[in-house]
Design a protein around this motif. Structure first.
Motif: not given
Length: 96
Positions: A5-6, A9, A12-13
């Motif tokens: 998940t990290k 994320l 995506l960032f």
């Protein structure tokens, strides 16, 4: 699962930071290409216009030189045309 998940994320960032830079680059490239194409189109139009004007000037010069060389012919053609018109109008006037 937390690591995945990290990672997602963070990806995506990172992409969200790169997307505006890509958009700016794309718009700059698009502007550059369009400017180049418009410049080429402008040059093409100038060349075509110049050629058309030169061609028209040559044709006019030829016509004037022919007219100046044979001035009697147009007047005799005009007289012949006037005679034909008078001949056509005369019978019509008599019929009425």
């Amino acid at each position: 699962m937390k690591t995945v998940t990290k990672t997602i994320l963070a990806s995506l960032f990172g992409l969200s930071l790169l997307i505006p830079a890509s958009a700016n680059t794309l718009s700059e490239l698009t502007t550059e290409v369009l400017t180049k194409q418009l410049t080429e189109l402008q040059e093409s139009i100038k060349n075509q216009t110049k050629q058309a004007i030169e061609s028209t000037a040559k044709q006019l010069a030829e016509q004037f030189s022919l007219t100046a060389a044979t001035p009697a012919q147009p007047s005799s053609n005009a007289q012949t045309l006037a005679d034909k018109i008078e001949a056509e109008e005369s019978p019509q006037a008599e019929e009425e």
